[in-house]
Design an enzyme around this catalytic site. Sequence first.
Site, short mmCIF file in Angstrom:
data_model
loop_
_atom_site.label_atom_id
_atom_site.label_comp_id
_atom_site.label_asym_id
_atom_site.label_seq_id
_atom_site.Cartn_x
_atom_site.Cartn_y
_atom_site.Cartn_z
N ASP A 130 29.06 33.22 37.30
CA ASP A 130 28.73 34.61 37.01
C ASP A 130 28.25 34.66 35.55
O ASP A 130 28.65 33.82 34.73
CB ASP A 130 29.98 35.48 37.19
N ASP A 148 34.82 36.30 36.90
CA ASP A 148 35.94 36.97 36.23
C ASP A 148 36.17 38.41 36.68
O ASP A 148 37.20 38.99 36.39
CB ASP A 148 35.71 36.98 34.71
N ASP A 204 33.16 39.86 41.52
CA ASP A 204 33.09 38.44 41.85
C ASP A 204 34.09 38.03 42.92
O ASP A 204 34.00 36.93 43.47
CB ASP A 204 33.34 37.58 40.61
#
Length: 667
Positions: free
Chosen positions: A343, A544, A548
């Site tokens: 990410d 995080d 996600d």
Amino acid sequence: QRALARRFVIAGALSLPVVVLGNLGMLPGLSAVPPAVQAWVQLVLATPVQFWAGWPFLRGSWVAVRRRTADMNLLVGIGTLTAYLASLVATVAHRPGEAGAPHVYFDTAVVIVTLILLGRLLESRARASTSQALRRLLDLRPRTARRVRDGATSEVPLDQVVPGDELLVRPGEQVPVDGVVLEGRSSLDVSLLTGESLPVDVGPGDRVHGATLNQSGAFHMRADRVGADSMLMQIVRLVERAQAGKAEVARLADRVAAVFVPAVLVVALLAFALWLLLGPEPRLGGAVMKLVAVLIIACPCALGLATPTALIVGMGRGAELGVLIRGADALEAADGIGAVVFDKTGTLTRGRPVLTDVVPAAGIEADRLLAMAASAEQRSEHPLAAAVVQGAHERGLALRPPEDFEALAGRGVLAVLDGRPTWVGSAPLLAGQGVDLAALAPELERLEEAGRTVFAVAQGGAALGLLAVADTLKPDARATVAALERGGLAVWMITGDHERTARAIAAEAGIAPERVLAGVLPGDKSARIAALQAAGTRVAMVGDGLNDAPALAQADLGIAMGGGTDVAREASGITLVRGDVGGAAVALRLARRTLQVIRQNLFWAFLYNSLGIPVAAGALYPLLRAGGPVGPLLGWEGTLHPMLASLAMALSSVSVVSSSLRLRRFA
């Protein structure tokens, strides 16, 4: 989980004295207690461990027999029950005070039960996180909404909101449901859903989503997606589907047991029959001795130790390095990973906007430009304004309070400094006020191409310069990407941000442009991971945020940043405690190394059993018996006494533990 913990604690407390007494009994002279008395004490302590703490294994053994299958339960049940019953008979046959030490194996039975319980407890804790992650997702929903009807505003429970309702959202409140802005302007913190650190400006006609945070202005919205149709609930369903759909990784020991248990039973019964029919007198006693020796040496102590000891040592070493491994499933998932998907926001980048560039116009000092902009922005609650003010403080600039201030939602601010109107905002805002930005146009284009958020500063109609804000790359991000690619892994980046910003960050991190997935909505991240998996690649996802969580659950291995949301951590198999992206490379190497040690342990434990069982069954008797070709030279008849079988089993366990301790040297 509490029941498992209670069984493990009580089994451990009772097993310790049994092990001590068992070792003293093998070393005469170290204990003043008669061996027969020691055996009776061990019997008293081992009985609750065998039949209460070990009841799940005995029950599982019975279920396996009824279903005609072989698993770890059956292996543990047969091994421990054989050792316990053989010891019980030996203890009862020798009354306390009677000469001769009974050969007992209570320590074998209780150690196996205790260690297997420990492994089950670790596995249970990992599985329990699935439901916790879903509960935390549901807890993110606001409880109430402000509904507007006939000009009156009332606070109602969220479940009473229906599509078409008009709602009022004030500054500092969460958006209650998905909908469309009717009137008013504001900035929303959407990081909870999208993971992007920069706020989103909204106005009439723009879509807003439930659970995002309204930062500045109030606005009216029309609800159109409520309850199960909201984006938050879609994320909940994605996490649930991904976790429920993942096939549970088969335990290596169970796969070994499926072949090993039937083979052991066949060998034990065959040895009993052959010694009963063909063995020397007394035939029945010798046959029983061989049966017990085979089952004891086949006891799964080394097999049972193989996974939990390596897991405990590996997890301990990982904790020292800032890597938390949830369980054996996470280790197995790390095997064969071919791609790592990062990410962007909060993982590769710092996750918060910072001032990156100060570009003054001709004849203007950079410090004066920044001080004036920060003075104007002091009263703004916008995160970009906070980045400018923080940048001025870091440079030690003195700020003065504005004489007047107005926040223009989604566009910038207007402040009065030294009696003159001062504008800080987007280029279109200043152009609308008649400010000429032509001289700054090349710098404006350069900064925007680099993925920066740019705004201009003007006073009295004259442009003073440009300021740029961005979410910057973490210091170790580029080195981490390079290390993973050297290890043969394909590194990808996925983000909800627009492509220009995403490609700028990826280039800075050293990620190839063709491996950048930009503009991906939260609900689509897991689909992109699934697409990579469908192409035959095992994928590790590093993230995080709440957005996600579905992708972390969908990936073969989820790696969560320690500073991220609880939901992300609980949807993952590995957590990086320190929040350093470099921990991802360490986590993958440690997981692979730990799994390698587990496999080596299982191999050697299985090899030990493969060699020891034939000896215990008396396969070497024709060669080594008295009168045989080499028997007189060795003075050994070629059979293995159950006492020696127990000692050999203990030595194999020591070798497995020693092998696991090698992980302490991992760096």
